[in-house]
Design an enzyme around this catalytic site. Sequence first.
Site, mmCIF file in Angstrom:
data_model
loop_
_atom_site.group_PDB
_atom_site.id
_atom_site.type_symbol
_atom_site.label_atom_id
_atom_site.label_comp_id
_atom_site.label_asym_id
_atom_site.label_seq_id
_atom_site.Cartn_x
_atom_site.Cartn_y
_atom_site.Cartn_z
ATOM 1 N N HIS A 70 -25.808 -31.232 -34.113
ATOM 2 C CA HIS A 70 -25.254 -29.907 -33.817
ATOM 3 C C HIS A 70 -24.808 -29.827 -32.361
ATOM 4 O O HIS A 70 -23.668 -29.438 -32.058
ATOM 5 C CB HIS A 70 -26.339 -28.857 -34.115
ATOM 6 N N GLU A 71 -25.706 -30.210 -31.453
ATOM 7 C CA GLU A 71 -25.380 -30.123 -30.026
ATOM 8 C C GLU A 71 -24.360 -31.183 -29.616
ATOM 9 O O GLU A 71 -23.510 -30.935 -28.753
ATOM 10 C CB GLU A 71 -26.655 -30.239 -29.190
ATOM 11 N N HIS A 74 -20.903 -29.854 -30.305
ATOM 12 C CA HIS A 74 -20.425 -28.988 -29.224
ATOM 13 C C HIS A 74 -19.887 -29.817 -28.060
ATOM 14 O O HIS A 74 -18.792 -29.566 -27.541
ATOM 15 C CB HIS A 74 -21.568 -28.114 -28.696
#
Length: 268
Positions: A70-71, A74
């Site tokens: 997820h990170e 980003h």
Amino acid sequence: MTHPYGDYGRSPAAGSLRHVRPSPIFLAIVAVCAASTWYTWHDDGSSEAATRTGVFLLVMSGWLVSLCLHEFAHAFAALRSGDDSVVGKGYLTLDPLKYSDPLLSFILPTIFVLLGGIPLSGGAVYLDRSAIRGRVRNSLVSAVGPLTNAVLAIALALLLSSGAVDGASPTFTAAFSFLIQLQVIAAVLNLLPVPGLDGYGVIEPWLPYDFRRAIAPYAPYAILFLFALLWSPSVNGWFYDVIDHITDALDVSPFLASDGYRLFRFWS
């Protein structure tokens, strides 16, 4: 989860896969996930303590892997959009310790998952928003995190419904179903337009600057307020009705996911 304000004044740079170097910590988490998957897959139920420990390790390591992805999403999207600061900060190594906001990365997510099975992304990447070209790209950088959880939920659900795990033990199927449910919850929660969550990050570039600066200090409290709302029986019931409809659409049994959550809470 992206942090709304980061460093300023860096020059843009094109993103590249050459900067992606999975860290030993991330690889160790993957190894724990693989080992606990093997164990729960072959679990015969002879030891309830061992069964619950295996489920806990599988779900927590699987969740940590998804948090890192997820990170990473980003950070990689930010790099591709012009923010080269993510390289030096180590965000492309998938090391969970690099996504380190003590409150957002460790304390709140641990409490939320252990007490209520409610996963937030947990990490925080501090981006140079001034280096990201345009409001559309800024919105997309925020959106890719929860979209990663959505893609993971769909991919794992397809594995479950395709018969690929038909030879596994009921323990594994329950834990796997709960892990899918966590991905669904994470995607839905993070897309809410609440300060501190990615849904707010999607709309933030389109809001007045003064409003954004005024809201930023209250982001952690907004998350706590959201969590408190989810503890309300009426709100909680409505929210999980939505989650159950989504998991049903993915052909994942909410009852199996509930059993996985029961096994996950080895201390209860």
